[in-house]
Write a protein that holds these residues in place. Structure first.
Motif, PDB file in Angstrom:
ATOM      1  N   LEU B 297      39.121  33.024  34.653  1.00 38.64           N
ATOM      2  CA  LEU B 297      39.646  31.664  34.518  1.00 38.64           C
ATOM      3  C   LEU B 297      41.123  31.597  34.907  1.00 38.64           C
ATOM      4  N   SER B 298      41.870  32.665  34.587  1.00 35.63           N
ATOM      5  CA  SER B 298      43.293  32.689  34.963  1.00 35.63           C
ATOM      6  C   SER B 298      43.425  32.734  36.483  1.00 35.63           C
ATOM      7  N   LEU B 299      42.561  33.536  37.095  1.00 33.44           N
ATOM      8  CA  LEU B 299      42.581  33.605  38.566  1.00 33.44           C
ATOM      9  C   LEU B 299      42.202  32.245  39.150  1.00 33.44           C
ATOM     10  N   CYS B 300      41.215  31.608  38.514  1.00 30.60           N
ATOM     11  CA  CYS B 300      40.753  30.307  39.010  1.00 30.60           C
ATOM     12  C   CYS B 300      41.839  29.240  38.900  1.00 30.60           C
ATOM     13  N   ILE B 301      42.637  29.304  37.858  1.00 32.94           N
ATOM     14  CA  ILE B 301      43.672  28.274  37.711  1.00 32.94           C
ATOM     15  C   ILE B 301      44.758  28.471  38.782  1.00 32.94           C
ATOM     16  N   VAL B 302      44.998  29.734  39.144  1.00 33.30           N
ATOM     17  CA  VAL B 302      45.941  29.995  40.249  1.00 33.30           C
ATOM     18  C   VAL B 302      45.352  29.435  41.546  1.00 33.30           C
ATOM     19  N   ILE B 303      44.079  29.743  41.784  1.00 33.30           N
ATOM     20  CA  ILE B 303      43.421  29.237  43.004  1.00 33.30           C
ATOM     21  C   ILE B 303      43.357  27.711  42.962  1.00 33.30           C
ATOM     22  N   GLY B 304      43.062  27.174  41.763  1.00 26.92           N
ATOM     23  CA  GLY B 304      42.929  25.730  41.601  1.00 26.92           C
ATOM     24  C   GLY B 304      44.196  24.956  41.942  1.00 26.92           C
ATOM     25  N   THR B 305      45.355  25.586  41.808  1.00 24.96           N
ATOM     26  CA  THR B 305      46.604  24.872  42.123  1.00 24.96           C
ATOM     27  C   THR B 305      46.671  24.521  43.615  1.00 24.96           C
ATOM     28  N   PHE B 306      45.867  25.232  44.416  1.00 25.15           N
ATOM     29  CA  PHE B 306      45.855  24.945  45.854  1.00 25.15           C
ATOM     30  C   PHE B 306      44.827  23.869  46.224  1.00 25.15           C
ATOM     31  N   ALA B 307      43.999  23.471  45.256  1.00 26.27           N
ATOM     32  CA  ALA B 307      42.983  22.449  45.527  1.00 26.27           C
ATOM     33  C   ALA B 307      43.661  21.101  45.719  1.00 26.27           C
ATOM     34  N   LYS B 308      43.294  20.414  46.787  1.00 22.78           N
ATOM     35  CA  LYS B 308      43.908  19.102  47.037  1.00 22.78           C
ATOM     36  C   LYS B 308      43.059  18.000  46.429  1.00 22.78           C
ATOM     37  N   ASN B 309      41.760  18.245  46.366  1.00 27.41           N
ATOM     38  CA  ASN B 309      40.847  17.254  45.802  1.00 27.41           C
ATOM     39  C   ASN B 309      39.571  17.959  45.360  1.00 27.41           C
ATOM     40  N   TYR B 310      38.583  17.152  44.936  1.00 27.51           N
ATOM     41  CA  TYR B 310      37.330  17.719  44.413  1.00 27.51           C
ATOM     42  C   TYR B 310      36.621  18.552  45.480  1.00 27.51           C
ATOM     43  N   LYS B 311      36.636  18.022  46.718  1.00 27.14           N
ATOM     44  CA  LYS B 311      35.921  18.697  47.811  1.00 27.14           C
ATOM     45  C   LYS B 311      36.538  20.063  48.110  1.00 27.14           C
ATOM     46  N   SER B 312      37.876  20.082  48.230  1.00 29.03           N
ATOM     47  CA  SER B 312      38.523  21.364  48.539  1.00 29.03           C
ATOM     48  C   SER B 312      38.382  22.328  47.365  1.00 29.03           C
ATOM     49  N   ALA B 313      38.265  21.772  46.142  1.00 19.89           N
ATOM     50  CA  ALA B 313      38.062  22.634  44.963  1.00 19.89           C
ATOM     51  C   ALA B 313      36.736  23.374  45.071  1.00 19.89           C
ATOM     52  N   GLN B 314      35.718  22.676  45.579  1.00 20.71           N
ATOM     53  CA  GLN B 314      34.404  23.314  45.726  1.00 20.71           C
ATOM     54  C   GLN B 314      34.480  24.483  46.714  1.00 20.71           C
ATOM     55  N   THR B 315      35.260  24.297  47.786  1.00 13.25           N
ATOM     56  CA  THR B 315      35.416  25.366  48.782  1.00 13.25           C
ATOM     57  C   THR B 315      36.153  26.553  48.174  1.00 13.25           C
ATOM     58  N   LEU B 316      37.137  26.245  47.327  1.00 10.59           N
ATOM     59  CA  LEU B 316      37.956  27.316  46.748  1.00 10.59           C
ATOM     60  C   LEU B 316      37.192  28.171  45.734  1.00 10.59           C
ATOM     61  N   THR B 317      36.019  27.706  45.309  1.00  7.41           N
ATOM     62  CA  THR B 317      35.225  28.534  44.378  1.00  7.41           C
ATOM     63  C   THR B 317      34.550  29.699  45.117  1.00  7.41           C
ATOM     64  N   LEU B 318      34.525  29.618  46.457  1.00  6.28           N
ATOM     65  CA  LEU B 318      33.844  30.668  47.242  1.00  6.28           C
ATOM     66  C   LEU B 318      34.382  32.075  46.981  1.00  6.28           C
ATOM     67  N   PRO B 319      35.737  32.269  47.000  1.00  4.05           N
ATOM     68  CA  PRO B 319      36.215  33.633  46.731  1.00  4.05           C
ATOM     69  C   PRO B 319      35.800  34.142  45.356  1.00  4.05           C
ATOM     70  N   ILE B 320      35.754  33.244  44.384  1.00 11.73           N
ATOM     71  CA  ILE B 320      35.339  33.651  43.030  1.00 11.73           C
ATOM     72  C   ILE B 320      33.860  34.044  43.041  1.00 11.73           C
ATOM     73  N   SER B 321      33.063  33.250  43.766  1.00 12.97           N
ATOM     74  CA  SER B 321      31.634  33.564  43.869  1.00 12.97           C
ATOM     75  C   SER B 321      31.460  34.949  44.467  1.00 12.97           C
ATOM     76  N   ALA B 322      32.215  35.230  45.542  1.00 13.39           N
ATOM     77  CA  ALA B 322      32.096  36.540  46.201  1.00 13.39           C
ATOM     78  C   ALA B 322      32.486  37.653  45.228  1.00 13.39           C
ATOM     79  N   LEU B 323      33.578  37.429  44.491  1.00 11.60           N
ATOM     80  CA  LEU B 323      34.043  38.461  43.549  1.00 11.60           C
ATOM     81  C   LEU B 323      33.047  38.698  42.415  1.00 11.60           C
ATOM     82  N   ALA B 324      32.249  37.691  42.092  1.00 10.46           N
ATOM     83  CA  ALA B 324      31.254  37.862  41.023  1.00 10.46           C
ATOM     84  C   ALA B 324      29.940  38.423  41.560  1.00 10.46           C
ATOM     85  N   ILE B 325      29.585  38.029  42.790  1.00 13.68           N
ATOM     86  CA  ILE B 325      28.273  38.415  43.329  1.00 13.68           C
ATOM     87  C   ILE B 325      28.284  39.851  43.871  1.00 13.68           C
ATOM     88  N   ILE B 326      29.386  40.232  44.550  1.00 10.53           N
ATOM     89  CA  ILE B 326      29.431  41.584  45.154  1.00 10.53           C
ATOM     90  C   ILE B 326      29.239  42.686  44.099  1.00 10.53           C
TER      91      ILE B 326
END
Lengths: 234, 411
Positions: B297-326
């Motif tokens: 969640l701490s990593l996500c809040i750092v990533i989330g600061t770069f989100a410009k809107n809801y749509k870009s927020a969805q894209t920014l979840t990709l690195p987290i997904s990769a880090l959890a799935i790998i």
């Protein structure tokens, strides 16, 4: 004590200088307007004073509290209404005002807010169902209900119809009469001429004129502030 | 108090019908699938319906018919495929008149099987396989009978070797086959990583979405000018997202658990050999999960600061997904100990790996790596929170990063 004192305020973004040594002061209970076209640097000045962004140089004091140093204390005595502010859409108007009020002392804040908003029964509707005018009125209510010592309003009537804009202007004047200090930015020069005690004309990050609207009109022999601005930038 | 207000606001904003309904839908889909597979498994246990025609009255054919009658539902004794079809049978078996005599003379005896396919689904294959196995049983019975007549020990002929198995695993000698031990640990390394991944992805997505929504709805500037500490805003966002993410993950897991349970076969219990989790182990698992969730969640809040809107927020979840799935896939298919050093380092560096591996490590009493992983996740969280706090205190959150030669458009 001055409500606001700004000396040689500078804001740089990399090599670009958005605000170039701006100085002005606002008396307690005064409505002071920053007037200028889009991109003149008005919002940048307001954001610095609202403690949202850092100044690059210069000095700014709000009721003797230094911006950039006493930010936590400043936030207790100011309120800031951004130009395109929104509210949490899943909340009702009442829930939104209660959320804001919860950060301040005083149980009467929420009741005052409900009264000021004049939203009637719609106060319990979800904000997503509000018209643009209703949202703006709710946001202005949010900014004023806490009785801040200094209210910083960025384009308070932006995008509103004549009736809603007029209501909001009247609300600002009413609160100023009761001693609240206002710093308002607008590119609507006629509006600012109507509500402001004093104004500063700003262009390309610099204040080019500052005085009471009547005196500026007299100085430039102009019919209104719009004419003053055109003549001043020439 | 202000922290609690932020948490309440976050929960209210994130826990909406729009976020909960798709999750409930997924729950219903998983539960329905689990129900379907459960029913199919039950159906597979049913006796296959067949038609049986026996034209022989010898000893071997009697054994064959006895086995068929014991394990199959005989729908007709007539030589009529149509009748079998009508009664939803899957085969018609015809035993010829020379069946027993051929066997007694040591020549191959023929039976005729007319298979009837009623439908083409995967589950429809089960009764055919069951019938084949029943025929094999009948064949074995006939062999036993032949051997018995010649006074030969049939059970010895079919199983002349007796196996005494002993598996050496982690300095313990266990009298079961290695496949049972591996199956036990693979259950741990499959279910736990999936659950951890679901919790991380849902909660992490919530934090990033929350930041994106604040920017899209233009509420962030107001929030930042309220008399509330930046650290409380960050903590409130993390806690609010964790609560909502946890609720959503629980709904997912309930459906997923039901779905998985529909496949589960025989339970393996290795607790008698010392492979069990005690209260202290569950404490370590909880601590590992908490530290990992906090890190995520701490990593996500750092990533989330770069989100410009809801749509870009969805894209920014990709690195987290990769880090959890790998790590989930690596841990599911390969044990941590057998990984090359570089991969071990990568897996260790990803905080989400630790709760995925913790149960297996704790079953093996390898506490040091679990403690090290938990400590690492806490340090990772502190660094991320410090970065987030820095971003919240600077202009980066609202105006982005200033680069040379950029043209700024002032608002």
């Amino acid at each position: 004590m001055k409500a606001l004192e700004v000396k040689n305020l500078v804001k740089r973004y990399g090599e670009f200088e958005a605000v170039k040594g701006v100085s002005f002061s606002v008396e307690e209970g005064e409505i002071f307007g920053l007037i200028g076209p889009n991109g003149a640097g008005k919002t940048t000045i307001l954001r610095i004073l609202a403690t949202l962004i850092k100044k690059s140089d210069g000095e700014a004091k709000i009721f003797d509290l230094e911006v950039g140093v006493d930010d936590n204390e400043i936030r207790k005595i100011i309120s800031y209404l951004p130009e395109e502010a929104g509210a949490y859409k899943n909340m009702t108007g009442r829930q939104y005002l209660a959320f804001i009020a919860s950060f301040f002392d005083g149980k009467e804040i929420l009741q005052r807010g409900i009264k000021i908003s004049k939203l009637g029964k719609r106060i319990d509707d979800k904000i997503e169902n509000y018209s643009k005018g209703m949202v703006r009125r709710l946001l202005l209510t949010r900014a004023l209900m806490t009785m801040p010592k200094l209210a910083i309003l960025d384009e308070p009537t932006s995008g509103l119809d004549v009736i809603n804009a007029s209501e909001i202007r009247e609300m600002i004047k009413r609160f100023a009469r009761n001693g609240m200090t206002f710093l308002i930015s607008s590119h609507n020069m006629l509006e600012v001429e109507y509500i402001c005690d004093r104004i500063a004309l700003i262009d390309k990050g610099k204040i080019i004129e500052m005085d009471k609207p009547e005196k500026l009109k007299e100085k430039y022999n102009a019919k209104n502030i719009e004419d003053v601005f055109i003549k001043a930038i020439k | 108090m202000s922290l609690l207000n932020i948490v309440k606001k976050e929960v209210k904003e994130l826990l909406t019908p729009a976020t909960v309904l798709p999750v409930i839908l997924m729950f219903i889909i998983f539960a329905s699938m689990g129900n379907f597979f459960g029913e199919t498994a039950e159906k597979a246990k049913e006796m296959p319906k067949i038609g049986l025609v026996c034209n022989d009255d010898g000893n071997a054919s009697k054994i064959f018919v006895d086995v068929m009658e014991a394990y199959c539902n005989i729908v007709t004794r007539n030589n009529s495929i149509e009748e079998v079809k009508e009664r939803k049978g899957i085969a018609l078996i015809e035993v010829p008149s020379n069946f027993s005599s051929n066997i007694e003379n040591f020549s191959k005896a023929d039976i005729k099987i007319y298979w009837i396919i009623n439908d083409v689904g995967i589950s429809n294959a089960f009764p055919y396989e069951t019938l084949k196995n029943i025929i094999d049983v009948a064949e074995e019975e006939i062999i036993n009978n032949i051997l018995k007549k010649r006074e030969i020990n049939a059970s010895f002929v079919s199983n002349p070797i007796s196996k005494e198995e002993l598996t050496v695993f982690k300095e313990k000698e266990i009298d079961v086959s290695p496949s049972i031990i591996l199956q036990f640990f693979s259950t741990q390394s499959t279910t736990v990583p999936i659950i951890v991944m679901i919790i991380i992805l849902t909660s992490g997505g919530m934090v990033i979405t929350s930041m994106g929504m604040e920017k899209e709805n233009k509420t962030l500037e107001t929030l930042l000018t309220l008399p509330v500490k930046r650290s409380n805003i960050i903590a409130g966002k993390i806690m609010g997202a964790a609560i909502v993410g946890f609720i959503i993950a629980m709904i997912y897991m309930a459906g997923f658990g039901y779905y998985i349970s529909s496949f589960s076969g025989e339970k393996i219990d290795l607790s008698t050999y010392g492979f069990k989790l005690d209260i202290l182990d569950y404490f370590f698992i909880s601590l590992s999960l908490f530290s990992s969730l906090l890190a995520g969640l701490s990593l996500c809040i750092v990533i989330g600061t770069f989100a410009k809107n809801y749509k870009s927020a969805q894209t920014l979840t990709l690195p987290i997904s990769a880090l959890a799935i790998i790590p989930m896939f690596i841990i599911m298919f390969k044990g941590f100990a057998s990984l090359p050093f570089s991969l071990k380092a990568i897996i260790f560096a990803i905080p989400f790996s630790h709760p995925m591996m913790a149960p297996s490590f704790l079953l093996l009493n390898e506490y040091s790596i679990v403690i090290a992983g938990t400590a690492y996740s806490f340090i990772f969280s502190l660094i991320c929170i410090a970065i987030a706090a820095y971003i919240f205190k600077t202009d980066l959150l609202l105006v982005g990063r200033a680069r040379k030669r950029w043209k700024f458009r002032l608002v």
